[in-house]
Design a protein around this motif. Structure first.
Motif, PDB file in Angstrom:
ATOM      1  N   ASN A   1       4.204   5.643  -5.392  1.00 38.08           N
ATOM      2  CA  ASN A   1       4.311   5.707  -6.848  1.00 38.08           C
ATOM      3  C   ASN A   1       3.276   6.652  -7.465  1.00 38.08           C
ATOM      4  O   ASN A   1       3.496   7.185  -8.563  1.00 38.08           O
ATOM      5  N   LEU A   2       2.165   6.846  -6.773  1.00 41.29           N
ATOM      6  CA  LEU A   2       1.157   7.788  -7.252  1.00 41.29           C
ATOM      7  C   LEU A   2       1.508   9.228  -6.903  1.00 41.29           C
ATOM      8  O   LEU A   2       0.790  10.155  -7.299  1.00 41.29           O
ATOM      9  N   GLY A   3       2.594   9.424  -6.169  1.00 42.41           N
ATOM     10  CA  GLY A   3       3.023  10.763  -5.802  1.00 42.41           C
ATOM     11  C   GLY A   3       2.174  11.416  -4.719  1.00 42.41           C
ATOM     12  O   GLY A   3       2.107  12.647  -4.639  1.00 42.41           O
ATOM     13  N   LEU A   4       1.548  10.595  -3.877  1.00 41.37           N
ATOM     14  CA  LEU A   4       0.659  11.131  -2.847  1.00 41.37           C
ATOM     15  C   LEU A   4       1.325  11.289  -1.489  1.00 41.37           C
ATOM     16  O   LEU A   4       0.738  11.903  -0.590  1.00 41.37           O
TER      17      LEU A   4
ATOM     18  N   THR B   1       1.297  14.497   1.095  1.00 38.48           N
ATOM     19  CA  THR B   1       0.224  15.370   0.612  1.00 38.48           C
ATOM     20  C   THR B   1      -1.059  15.005   1.354  1.00 38.48           C
ATOM     21  O   THR B   1      -1.208  13.864   1.821  1.00 38.48           O
ATOM     22  N   PRO B   2      -1.991  15.921   1.463  1.00 42.65           N
ATOM     23  CA  PRO B   2      -3.257  15.588   2.142  1.00 42.65           C
ATOM     24  C   PRO B   2      -4.021  14.460   1.477  1.00 42.65           C
ATOM     25  O   PRO B   2      -4.786  13.749   2.134  1.00 42.65           O
ATOM     26  N   TRP B   3      -3.808  14.256   0.172  1.00 41.14           N
ATOM     27  CA  TRP B   3      -4.572  13.234  -0.545  1.00 41.14           C
ATOM     28  C   TRP B   3      -4.148  11.826  -0.158  1.00 41.14           C
ATOM     29  O   TRP B   3      -4.893  10.873  -0.406  1.00 41.14           O
ATOM     30  N   ALA B   4      -2.982  11.675   0.450  1.00 42.56           N
ATOM     31  CA  ALA B   4      -2.578  10.358   0.941  1.00 42.56           C
ATOM     32  C   ALA B   4      -3.471   9.883   2.074  1.00 42.56           C
ATOM     33  O   ALA B   4      -3.575   8.676   2.330  1.00 42.56           O
TER      34      ALA B   4
ATOM     35  N   THR C   1       0.828  -1.209   0.000  1.00 41.47           N
ATOM     36  CA  THR C   1       0.000   0.000   0.000  1.00 41.47           C
ATOM     37  C   THR C   1       0.859   1.254   0.000  1.00 41.47           C
ATOM     38  O   THR C   1       0.582   2.215  -0.726  1.00 41.47           O
ATOM     39  N   PHE C   2       1.907   1.254   0.809  1.00 42.34           N
ATOM     40  CA  PHE C   2       2.799   2.415   0.845  1.00 42.34           C
ATOM     41  C   PHE C   2       3.490   2.607  -0.505  1.00 42.34           C
ATOM     42  O   PHE C   2       3.630   3.747  -0.975  1.00 42.34           O
TER      43      PHE C   2
END
Length: 292
Positions: A134-137, A140-143, A128-129
């Motif tokens: 890899n999604l660049g999150l 960031t708050p979106w993580a 998951t990490f």
């Protein structure tokens, strides 16, 4: 009406006494923390045993808590996560539930099977990490918001609620020219307010209490939610930054009252939300038990 027998009256009395004792055991820890947060630090440090009232009313702990910039930023971040995250959760869950509740949809059972499997088998923390990274999150708050956009159990409950809507309403809407979006927003969702209210409560409480995801994915302290700040204060005893005006002798008791005050500050807002949704709660939860 028949008069209750002695055995029935005794049972009712014992049942009432048990419920009162259970309510007391549930409520007292909260009252203890509330009374401790309002107590004088010196008097509280000398007290042992149960606490029935504040010892020497004092608001110094709350002043220290609200003077801490980390608490303010944590509140701001948590409100963002709760507001934006809950909106995304409700929107995505409603879309998935609407699709899975439609009749004659191709591969619906296969998709539902794959969704249910995730309740029993998961990739684990490291995959998951890596995915989030890899999604660049990361950082960031979106993580905090995106990975948990849909909860499987909530999706199943909402799908069951949507399936309970009479088919005749949808057929009438289609005859009048309504498309799928119109049926969902103007028919299905208005008739599913109880379950939507329960989902709102579940998701909002989940975001408010969340700290583990922030600890894993966030490095910038300016993005920390309130619960992660609370964890630092309670576990690592990091209250020194809130005791700038205290002498060395008083730091220990003041630190204890600050911990209690921080718990109250982090708990009360989410408790205020429940009474507004209580009337929907029982009905919405029971929807998940309806037979398909």
């Amino acid at each position: 009406m028949e008069k209750p027998t002695i055995g029935e009256r005794a049972f009712d009395a014992l049942n009432a006494a048990f419920m009162v004792a259970l309510c007391f055991l549930t409520l007292y820890p909260f009252l203890y923390v509330a009374f401790s947060s309002l107590s004088d630090p010196g008097l509280l440090s000398q007290h042992r045993g149960l606490l029935w009232k504040p010892y020497g009313l004092s608001l110094d702990a709350y002043r220290s808590v609200f003077a801490n910039p980390n608490i303010i930023s944590g509140y701001r971040n948590t409100l963002f996560y709760v507001t934006v995250g809950t909106c995304i959760n409700l929107f995505m869950t409603a879309l998935g539930a609407y699709f899975l509740s439609r009749r004659n949809v191709f591969f619906k059972n296969a998709v539902m099977f794959m969704i249910v499997v995730t309740m029993f088998f998961q990739g684990g923390l490291i995959p998951t990490f890596l995915l989030v990274s890899n999604l660049g999150l990361v950082d960031t708050p979106w993580a905090i918001i995106i990975p948990g956009a849909i909860n499987t159990w909530n999706l199943i409950i909402m799908r069951t609620s949507f399936q309970a809507v009479p088919v005749s309403l949808e057929e009438s809407a289609k005859i009048d020219g309504a498309n799928e979006w119109t049926i969902m927003w103007r028919i299905i969702l208005p008739l599913s307010i109880p379950v939507m209210a329960v989902m709102l409560l579940f998701y909002a409480v989940g975001h408010w209490n969340s700290w583990f995801s922030a600890m894993i994915y966030l490095r910038d302290r300016e993005l920390y939610p309130l619960q992660l700040i609370l964890r630092e204060i309670l576990i690592t005893n990091s209250t020194d930054s809130m005791m700038t005006d205290a002498s060395g002798v008083d730091k220990m008791p003041i630190g204890e009252t600050i911990k209690y005050a921080t718990i109250m500050v982090a708990t009360i807002p989410i408790l205020v939300l429940y009474p507004f949704l209580q009337k929907y709660f029982v009905k919405g939860v029971m929807i998940g038990a309806l037979k398909e």
